[in-house]
Structures are given as C-alpha cells and as structure tokens.
Design an enzyme around this catalytic site. Structure first.
Site, short mmCIF file in Angstrom:
data_model
loop_
_atom_site.label_atom_id
_atom_site.label_comp_id
_atom_site.label_asym_id
_atom_site.label_seq_id
_atom_site.Cartn_x
_atom_site.Cartn_y
_atom_site.Cartn_z
N ASN A 9 17.36 94.91 24.13
CA ASN A 9 17.23 95.86 25.23
C ASN A 9 18.12 95.36 26.36
OD1 ASN A 9 16.46 97.53 27.31
ND2 ASN A 9 14.40 96.65 27.55
N LYS A 11 18.87 96.77 29.06
CA LYS A 11 18.42 97.26 30.39
C LYS A 11 19.62 97.81 31.17
CE LYS A 11 14.76 93.87 30.18
NZ LYS A 11 13.64 93.24 30.86
N HIS A 95 8.52 101.44 28.15
CA HIS A 95 8.74 100.04 28.53
C HIS A 95 7.96 99.77 29.83
CE1 HIS A 95 10.74 96.40 29.90
NE2 HIS A 95 11.14 96.22 28.65
N GLU A 97 8.71 98.28 32.44
CA GLU A 97 9.48 98.53 33.67
C GLU A 97 9.46 100.01 34.01
OE1 GLU A 97 13.06 96.56 32.42
OE2 GLU A 97 12.03 94.64 32.53
N GLU A 167 4.43 93.92 24.23
CA GLU A 167 5.15 93.19 25.27
C GLU A 167 4.19 92.88 26.42
OE1 GLU A 167 9.61 93.77 25.00
OE2 GLU A 167 8.89 95.35 26.31
N GLY A 173 10.84 88.79 31.12
CA GLY A 173 11.80 88.33 32.12
C GLY A 173 11.32 87.13 32.91
N SER A 213 10.38 87.26 26.82
CA SER A 213 11.03 85.95 26.87
C SER A 213 11.31 85.36 25.49
CB SER A 213 10.21 84.97 27.72
OG SER A 213 10.17 85.45 29.05
C1 PEP Z 1 12.20 93.44 27.47
O1 PEP Z 1 12.81 93.88 28.41
O2 PEP Z 1 11.74 94.22 26.63
C2 PEP Z 1 12.00 92.00 27.37
C3 PEP Z 1 11.20 91.55 26.46
O3 PEP Z 1 12.70 91.21 28.26
P1 PEP Z 1 12.87 89.60 28.18
O4 PEP Z 1 13.24 89.25 26.78
O5 PEP Z 1 13.98 89.30 29.15
O6 PEP Z 1 11.56 89.01 28.59
#
Ligand code: PEP
Length: 257
Positions: A9, A11, A95, A97, A167, A173, A213
C-alpha cells in the site's frame, strides 16, 4: 488451499516516474516467485502507467479506495467500474486511515465491498481495533463488528473473493507490529466468524492478511502462523529492497509451512 497475498500500500507517495521505477525494480527481482500473489497499490495517478509496467508479469495492481456508485455527479470520486476498466484486480476498502480521516463507516465499507465485487474487483477489506479499544479489552468486539457489517449481505460465493486485512490501528506506521501470537489470535477469531457465517469451505478459502509495521525483520515469524495468509505492507513497500525481501522471505516460509 489459500494462495497467500503480499500487497504494497503505497498510500499518498510517489510520482508517476517514481512509481514506474519502483514497479520495474520489483518486477525484475520477483519474476520467479510463484507461491505468493504480489499486489501493488499505488496512487490513482500512477495506476494507468503501472498497468503497462506489470503487464505479463506475476504482479497485480490494486487501487487504494473507490466509490460505490458506477458514475455520476460525485466530484473527485473514482468508481470500481473505472478501476476495473484500466486493468486492476484489487481495491483496498476501509483502510483505517480512511475510517479515521475521511469518515468511512462500516456502512460505506459494506457498500464499497458489494460494488467492487459486482464490477469484478477483489476487495481487500481492512478491519482492526485502535489502541484504546485493545486496552479496554474490546479487540474482538471491534473486529467482529468490522467483519460482520463489512460483509453484510455478501453471499458465500462472493465472500471468497474478499481478502480480509487485519490491521490493528496501533501497529500501522508506528514501527510496533503485533506479535505473531497476537495476530494469529485475531486471524483465528476472524476465521471462526467466517466459518459460522459461510461454513467450513468458504472460511478455509478466504485469505486473511496481517498489516501493521510489517518489515523484513518480522515477516517470517508472521507468515509461519497458521491463519496468516500474507501481509498488507505500508512503509516497507516503498523501498525496493525491503519489499523484495518481504516477498522472498514469505515465499521461503511458505514452502515449509
Ligand atoms: C498500511 O498502511 O496498511 C500499513 C500496514 O502500514 P505500515 O506497514 O507502514 O504500518
């Protein structure tokens, strides 16, 4: 038998040129991987160009969002029909976000999931609790609500097209991933919900990815878990070497799983 899926992803990152360069590097390095499905989710502005870059390769594309109406007066929105028409296979829906900053709810997630499937896209539906929800012991309530409401009215034959991305919001992040045990506990819980809702065979076939992460240092332990069928990778998918490492290490673990 579920084919695990590792999706990047990206973003709101990368210009078109930067996206082409990264996708080309990944294509060259990962061409021989067969036991992992590889998906890139760049921004809308890069999707069209990347269709040509990954054409004929083992890499598929996904969008990061969509609107549920097929067309009309919805300024700034992009429909699943449009995304499908340029050659995408997947779309990320719900997601955290988007839930946090753009007002997505279980209801809008559900409308998007249904529209995506209707237009021939495979949804990657994100679910997961916030830190304070975990600390209040609400993880299973939240995840169960996200799964049940997100899949409300989705038939058994359509449910197997959905990829669920667990998630935990506190892991996205932040550099702090869920431990493999914490992730597996929730994945196993999600599979139980699916079993109850759709029966044994669909539940065994629906893929559940972990996201939060994920990096080369933790992917092997996560992928070794029984119900973890891949990863949705944010930050580490923006760097060529780390995404290559994540996919290759997953591939090796899967041969031993
Ligand atoms: C994501 O945006 O779906 C995500 C898991 O981000 P990160 O790997 O940076 O934590």
């Amino acid at each position: 038998m579920r084919k695990p899926i590792i999706a990047g992803n990206w973003k709101m990152n990368k210009t078109v040129d930067e996206s082409i360069s990264l996708a080309n590097g990944l294509k060259r390095a990962l061409f021989s991987i067969e036991n992992v499905e590889i998906v890139l989710c760049p921004s809308f502005t890069s999707l069209g160009e990347l269709v040509d870059v990954v054409s004929g390769s083992n890499i598929s594309l996904g969008a990061q969002n969509m609107y549920w109406e097929p067309e009309g007066a919805f300024t700034g929105e992009i429909s699943s029909k449009m995304i499908k028409s340029i050659g995408c296979k997947y779309v990320i829906i719900g997601h955290s976000e988007r839930r946090a900053y753009f007002g997505e709810t279980d209801q809008t997630v559900n409308k998007k999931v249904k529209a995506a499937i209707k237009d021939g896209l495979l949804p990657i539906m994100c679910v997961g609790e916030k830190l304070e929800e975990r600390e209040r012991g609400k993880t299973f309530d939240i995840v169960s609500r996200h799964v049940e409401k997100g899949l409300d009215g989705v038939s058994e034959s359509d449910a197997v097209k959905v990829v669920i991305a667990y998630e935990p919001v506190w892991a996205i992040g932040t550099g702090r991933n869920a431990t493999p045990e914490q992730a597996e506990e929730v994945h196993d819980f999600i599979r139980k919900i699916l079993r109850k809702k759709y029966g044994e065979t669909p539940a065994e076939n629906i893929r559940i990815q972990y996201g939060g992460s994920v990096k080369p240092e933790n992917i092997e332990q996560l992928m070794a878990e029984k119900d973890i069928d891949g990863a949705l990778v944010g930050g580490a998918s923006l760097k060529e070497e780390s995404f290559i490492d994540i996919v290759k290490k997953s591939s090796v673990v899967l041969k031993e799983k």
